[in-house]
Design an enzyme around this catalytic site. Structure first.
Site, PDB file in Angstrom:
ATOM      1  N   ILE A  78       0.457  18.972   4.099  1.00 19.02           N
ATOM      2  CA  ILE A  78       0.614  18.120   5.290  1.00 19.02           C
ATOM      3  C   ILE A  78       0.488  18.965   6.559  1.00 19.02           C
ATOM      4  CG2 ILE A  78       2.279  16.732   6.633  1.00 19.02           C
ATOM      5  CD1 ILE A  78       3.184  15.450   4.033  1.00 19.02           C
TER       6      ILE A  78
ATOM      7  N   HIS B  40     -31.368  18.261  -6.558  1.00 16.74           N
ATOM      8  CA  HIS B  40     -31.600  19.314  -5.567  1.00 16.74           C
ATOM      9  C   HIS B  40     -32.189  18.710  -4.291  1.00 16.74           C
ATOM     10  CE1 HIS B  40     -32.628  23.207  -3.924  1.00 16.74           C
ATOM     11  NE2 HIS B  40     -33.823  22.722  -3.617  1.00 16.74           N
TER      12      HIS B  40
ATOM     13  N   GLY C 242       0.810  -1.227   0.000  1.00 15.37           N
ATOM     14  CA  GLY C 242       0.000   0.000   0.000  1.00 15.37           C
ATOM     15  C   GLY C 242       0.841   1.274   0.000  1.00 15.37           C
TER      16      GLY C 242
HETATM   17  P1  FAD Z   1       4.865   5.312  -2.368  1.00 10.12           P
HETATM   18  O1  FAD Z   1       3.477   5.309  -1.910  1.00 10.12           O
HETATM   19  O2  FAD Z   1       5.884   6.072  -1.600  1.00 10.12           O
HETATM   20  O3  FAD Z   1       5.287   3.778  -2.429  1.00 10.12           O
HETATM   21  C1  FAD Z   1       6.587   3.349  -2.700  1.00 10.12           C
HETATM   22  C2  FAD Z   1       6.769   1.998  -2.049  1.00 10.12           C
HETATM   23  O4  FAD Z   1       7.976   1.437  -2.519  1.00 10.12           O
HETATM   24  C3  FAD Z   1       6.888   2.075  -0.524  1.00 10.12           C
HETATM   25  O5  FAD Z   1       6.004   1.175   0.049  1.00 10.12           O
HETATM   26  C4  FAD Z   1       8.348   1.677  -0.242  1.00 10.12           C
HETATM   27  O6  FAD Z   1       8.478   0.947   0.940  1.00 10.12           O
HETATM   28  C5  FAD Z   1       8.636   0.811  -1.441  1.00 10.12           C
HETATM   29  N1  FAD Z   1      10.066   0.778  -1.817  1.00 10.12           N
HETATM   30  C6  FAD Z   1      10.841   1.835  -2.131  1.00 10.12           C
HETATM   31  N2  FAD Z   1      12.065   1.417  -2.497  1.00 10.12           N
HETATM   32  C7  FAD Z   1      12.057   0.079  -2.379  1.00 10.12           C
HETATM   33  C8  FAD Z   1      13.045  -0.908  -2.611  1.00 10.12           C
HETATM   34  N3  FAD Z   1      14.246  -0.612  -3.068  1.00 10.12           N
HETATM   35  N4  FAD Z   1      12.711  -2.196  -2.378  1.00 10.12           N
HETATM   36  C9  FAD Z   1      11.452  -2.534  -1.940  1.00 10.12           C
HETATM   37  N5  FAD Z   1      10.493  -1.640  -1.718  1.00 10.12           N
HETATM   38  C10 FAD Z   1      10.788  -0.341  -1.957  1.00 10.12           C
HETATM   39  N6  FAD Z   1      -1.811  11.862  -1.915  1.00 10.12           N
HETATM   40  C11 FAD Z   1      -3.082  12.005  -2.329  1.00 10.12           C
HETATM   41  O7  FAD Z   1      -3.351  11.895  -3.530  1.00 10.12           O
HETATM   42  N7  FAD Z   1      -4.097  12.257  -1.445  1.00 10.12           N
HETATM   43  C12 FAD Z   1      -3.869  12.389  -0.117  1.00 10.12           C
HETATM   44  O8  FAD Z   1      -4.806  12.620   0.644  1.00 10.12           O
HETATM   45  C13 FAD Z   1      -2.538  12.255   0.345  1.00 10.12           C
HETATM   46  N8  FAD Z   1      -2.273  12.369   1.655  1.00 10.12           N
HETATM   47  C14 FAD Z   1      -0.987  12.190   2.092  1.00 10.12           C
HETATM   48  C15 FAD Z   1      -0.738  12.347   3.444  1.00 10.12           C
HETATM   49  C16 FAD Z   1       0.544  12.199   3.933  1.00 10.12           C
HETATM   50  C17 FAD Z   1       0.802  12.351   5.402  1.00 10.12           C
HETATM   51  C18 FAD Z   1       1.599  11.871   3.032  1.00 10.12           C
HETATM   52  C19 FAD Z   1       2.993  11.668   3.538  1.00 10.12           C
HETATM   53  C20 FAD Z   1       1.362  11.729   1.670  1.00 10.12           C
HETATM   54  C21 FAD Z   1       0.061  11.901   1.192  1.00 10.12           C
HETATM   55  N9  FAD Z   1      -0.241  11.805  -0.164  1.00 10.12           N
HETATM   56  C22 FAD Z   1      -1.516  11.977  -0.601  1.00 10.12           C
HETATM   57  C23 FAD Z   1       0.804  11.534  -1.165  1.00 10.12           C
HETATM   58  C24 FAD Z   1       0.782  10.043  -1.572  1.00 10.12           C
HETATM   59  O9  FAD Z   1       0.951   9.254  -0.424  1.00 10.12           O
HETATM   60  C25 FAD Z   1       1.884   9.742  -2.581  1.00 10.12           C
HETATM   61  O10 FAD Z   1       1.793  10.627  -3.669  1.00 10.12           O
HETATM   62  C26 FAD Z   1       1.750   8.317  -3.095  1.00 10.12           C
HETATM   63  O11 FAD Z   1       1.852   7.395  -2.040  1.00 10.12           O
HETATM   64  C27 FAD Z   1       2.839   8.009  -4.132  1.00 10.12           C
HETATM   65  O12 FAD Z   1       2.724   6.692  -4.559  1.00 10.12           O
HETATM   66  P2  FAD Z   1       3.994   5.874  -5.092  1.00 10.12           P
HETATM   67  O13 FAD Z   1       3.475   4.504  -5.410  1.00 10.12           O
HETATM   68  O14 FAD Z   1       4.690   6.627  -6.150  1.00 10.12           O
HETATM   69  O15 FAD Z   1       5.009   5.795  -3.872  1.00 10.12           O
HETATM   70  P1  NAD Z   2       4.158  20.987   0.390  1.00  8.81           P
HETATM   71  O1  NAD Z   2       5.052  21.206  -0.757  1.00  8.81           O
HETATM   72  O2  NAD Z   2       2.705  20.857   0.181  1.00  8.81           O
HETATM   73  O3  NAD Z   2       4.333  22.169   1.445  1.00  8.81           O
HETATM   74  C1  NAD Z   2       5.577  22.477   1.988  1.00  8.81           C
HETATM   75  C2  NAD Z   2       5.530  23.905   2.484  1.00  8.81           C
HETATM   76  O4  NAD Z   2       6.702  24.137   3.233  1.00  8.81           O
HETATM   77  C3  NAD Z   2       5.494  24.939   1.362  1.00  8.81           C
HETATM   78  O5  NAD Z   2       4.459  25.848   1.629  1.00  8.81           O
HETATM   79  C4  NAD Z   2       6.863  25.588   1.445  1.00  8.81           C
HETATM   80  O6  NAD Z   2       6.862  26.933   1.048  1.00  8.81           O
HETATM   81  C5  NAD Z   2       7.185  25.427   2.918  1.00  8.81           C
HETATM   82  N1  NAD Z   2       8.612  25.443   3.249  1.00  8.81           N
HETATM   83  C6  NAD Z   2       9.637  24.876   2.586  1.00  8.81           C
HETATM   84  N2  NAD Z   2      10.791  25.082   3.244  1.00  8.81           N
HETATM   85  C7  NAD Z   2      10.487  25.793   4.359  1.00  8.81           C
HETATM   86  C8  NAD Z   2      11.244  26.303   5.446  1.00  8.81           C
HETATM   87  N3  NAD Z   2      12.560  26.120   5.516  1.00  8.81           N
HETATM   88  N4  NAD Z   2      10.599  26.989   6.422  1.00  8.81           N
HETATM   89  C9  NAD Z   2       9.254  27.169   6.360  1.00  8.81           C
HETATM   90  N5  NAD Z   2       8.499  26.706   5.360  1.00  8.81           N
HETATM   91  C10 NAD Z   2       9.094  26.027   4.362  1.00  8.81           C
HETATM   92  O7  NAD Z   2       4.771  19.704   1.143  1.00  8.81           O
HETATM   93  P2  NAD Z   2       4.190  18.827   2.323  1.00  8.81           P
HETATM   94  O8  NAD Z   2       3.095  19.504   3.016  1.00  8.81           O
HETATM   95  O9  NAD Z   2       5.372  18.355   3.090  1.00  8.81           O
HETATM   96  O10 NAD Z   2       3.604  17.593   1.534  1.00  8.81           O
HETATM   97  C11 NAD Z   2       4.436  16.836   0.643  1.00  8.81           C
HETATM   98  C12 NAD Z   2       3.645  16.336  -0.516  1.00  8.81           C
HETATM   99  O11 NAD Z   2       2.816  15.240  -0.131  1.00  8.81           O
HETATM  100  C13 NAD Z   2       2.670  17.359  -1.079  1.00  8.81           C
HETATM  101  O12 NAD Z   2       3.293  18.230  -1.977  1.00  8.81           O
HETATM  102  C14 NAD Z   2       1.657  16.496  -1.753  1.00  8.81           C
HETATM  103  O13 NAD Z   2       2.121  16.199  -3.034  1.00  8.81           O
HETATM  104  C15 NAD Z   2       1.648  15.232  -0.908  1.00  8.81           C
HETATM  105  N6  NAD Z   2       0.458  15.251  -0.021  1.00  8.81           N
HETATM  106  C16 NAD Z   2      -0.765  15.353  -0.602  1.00  8.81           C
HETATM  107  C17 NAD Z   2      -1.886  15.411   0.209  1.00  8.81           C
HETATM  108  C18 NAD Z   2      -3.223  15.543  -0.444  1.00  8.81           C
HETATM  109  O14 NAD Z   2      -3.331  15.309  -1.627  1.00  8.81           O
HETATM  110  N7  NAD Z   2      -4.259  15.903   0.304  1.00  8.81           N
HETATM  111  C19 NAD Z   2      -1.774  15.363   1.582  1.00  8.81           C
HETATM  112  C20 NAD Z   2      -0.506  15.278   2.135  1.00  8.81           C
HETATM  113  C21 NAD Z   2       0.606  15.210   1.312  1.00  8.81           C
END
Ligand code: FAD
Ligand code: NAD
Length: 464
Positions: free
Chosen positions: A188, A443, A42
């Protein structure tokens, strides 16, 4: 001697990009395996990202509603208490249900999960090292790299994973902090900040740029900033954080030109970076730029039959973007045509009200010199939003001045996350604002605000 296995297609990484690619590959008849090092499938999204954060957002929203909104409806309740251990248990249960669900889908599609750390040893072979050091050599006709991303660590704000934490740490703080300081007013910071603010913490956001949520539509950001401040967020923009020091259970945060700020947790959420090191990728001649794998429009790396997708190839770090790329890459590998329309990739921030957008912002259209028309409609004039007691926010449609084609749609409002799908569909079909405006919407529903904003582009909104 190391074990050896052969597949048609191997995916490196079991996140939303990787596991969806593996399922699509199996559907297309490929004998498929997926290498994932963690104990559950996942990826970031399901284990430590989208899903646990939304579980906490939903719990804290319910708490907030009981605490502050119930009485408006005539519902009398004693002051509710939050049991953080149960909150986390529920979240962990939601995550387990979904990671188990991915494992079930793998079984159903006869995809082998190779658990361990994967490394490329040639464009057709990978070595998988399990936690006990055992190694398996995996041969594949096609390889899809989907190793994802990890949080950016600032050299002057190193994580100690106790009190100076990344998003994973902020998903499991064991009690409601007295004061949570967040560095980074991005998605985040505002989502996880909302969780702890609603549960009773003081939350201070230190953002380096002049506004929070840089890059989103300016008008939406301005309104969101006002509403979030009203909720209790202490948002400080234009801040230069210079360091942090642990003093027992507290953290002292230094900010240029200001008094140091004392807090019990410091969340550093300043972005994520591609996680690609130590996997033998560049060694195969695959082009990398600052750790980001470079691909062409077919997600091909230019080496052998190696493709790459998701957070590791740059662009927006979103689960749905990674999933679509996974499907497209595998379809290309199968000799079919894949397609991701980046103009129609929606972006959602799950604060309350939620913020959702698709397509260009007004600022982007202005910078491109594009002639456009704007239609806006406030939720305060939407019957369902009024019935819900959720009048904050608006929908804004940006359409081409000559053709009326929808160029962008931005909204701040209740359940905007669910409503943005209509806008993405309109953009995918190259629809006009009039198309949305002439579509019958049930609606009373929240999406009627989208219809009215679309009508407003032509100056013919009914309810305003
Ligand atoms: P990942 O999900 O990072 O998956 C990569 C996988 O590869 C991992 O499980 C890792 O363990 C595995 N892996 C890496 N290298 C190796 C290796 N060499 N060998 C074996 N396994 C390996 N996005 C949204 O669209 N909506 C959201 O609401 C949202 N909320 C988020 C909230 C948080 C707190 C965070 C941190 C991110 C959020 N994101 C959200 C962003 C989203 O999680 C990522 O964009 C998404 O997971 C990317 O998918 P991916 O498959 O590219 O990589
Ligand atoms: P982000 O890029 O959304 O926000 C980072 C923020 O930190 C920016 O506003 C930037 O200007 C600020 N920043 C950078 N350096 C700084 C510093 N030295 N001091 C103060 N502020 C600073 O990144 P994020 O919130 O860490 O999330 C990472 C990524 O994960 C997102 O870009 C998004 O792609 C993904 N994500 C998506 C969702 C969603 O889709 N709802 C939720 C969580 C995470």
């Amino acid at each position: 001697m190391a074990d050896e296995k052969t597949f048609d297609l191997v995916v490196l990484g079991g996140g939303p990009g990787g596991y969806v690619a593996a399922i699509r590959a199996a559907q297309l008849g490929f004998k498929t395996a997926c290498i994932e090092k963690e104990a559950a499938l996942g990826g970031t999204c399901v284990r430590i990202g989208c899903i646990p954060s939304k579980a906490l957002l939903d719990s804290s929203e319910l708490f907030e509603q009981i605490r502050h909104k119930a009485k408006v409806h005539g519902i009398q309740v004693a002051e509710p208490q939050i049991d953080v251990a149960t909150l986390h248990k529920r979240k962990d249960g939601v995550v387990k249900g979904l990671t188990d669900g991915v494992a079930y889908l793998f079984k159903k599609n006869k995809i082998e999960w190779l658990r361990g750390f994967g490394r490329m040893t040639s464009p057709e072979t990978l070595e998988v090292e399990s936690a006990d050091g055992a190694k398996t050599t995996v041969r594949a006709k096609h390889v899809v790299l989907a190793p994802g991303s990890v949080p950016v660590e600032l050299p002057f704000l190193k994580f100690d994973h106790e009190r100076i934490i990344d998003s994973t740490g902020a998903l499991s703080i064991p009690q409601v902090p007295g004061h949570l300081v967040v560095v980074g007013g991005g998605v985040i910071g505002l989502e996880l900040g909302s969780v702890w603010l609603r549960l009773g913490a003081k939350v201070t956001v230190l953002e380096a740029m002049p506004t929070i949520l840089t890059g989103m539509d300016g008008e939406v950001v301005k309104t969101a900033d006002r509403i979030l401040r009203k909720q209790g967020f202490d948002i400080r923009t234009g801040q230069r954080v210079t360091g942090a020091e642990r003093k027992g259970e507290t953290v002292i945060v230094s900010v240029e030109g200001q008094e140091p700020i004392e807090c019990d947790y410091l969340l550093v959420s300043v972005g994520r970076r591609a996680y690609t090191e130590g996997m033998g990728i560049a060694e195969q001649g695959i082009r990398m730029e600052r750790g980001v794998i470079q691909v062409d429009e077919r997600y091909h790396t230019g080496v052998g039959n190696v493709y790459a997708i998701g957070d590791a190839i740059g662009g927006r770090m979103l689960a749905h973007k990674a999933e679509e790329e996974g499907v497209a890459a595998v379809e290309f590998a199968a000799g079919k045509h894949g397609h991701v329309n980046y103009d129609a990739v929606a972006n959602v921030v799950y604060t309350w009200p939620e913020i959702a957008s698709v397509g260009s912002t007004e600022e982007e259209l202005k910078a491109a010199g594009r002639e456009y028309r704007v239609g806006k409609f406030p939720f305060s004039a939407n019957g369902r939003a009024k019935a819900m007691g959720e009048p904050d926010g608006f929908v804004k449609v940006l359409a081409d001045a000559k053709t009326d084609r929808v160029l962008g749609l931005h909204m701040l409002g209740p359940r905007a996350s669910d409503m943005i799908a209509e806008a993405a569909l309109a953009m995918e079909f190259q629809g006009a604002a009039e198309d949305i405006g002439r579509t019958v919407h049930a609606h009373p529903t929240l999406p009627e605000a989208v219809k009215e904003a679309a009508l407003a582009v032509g100056g013919r909104a009914i309810h305003i």
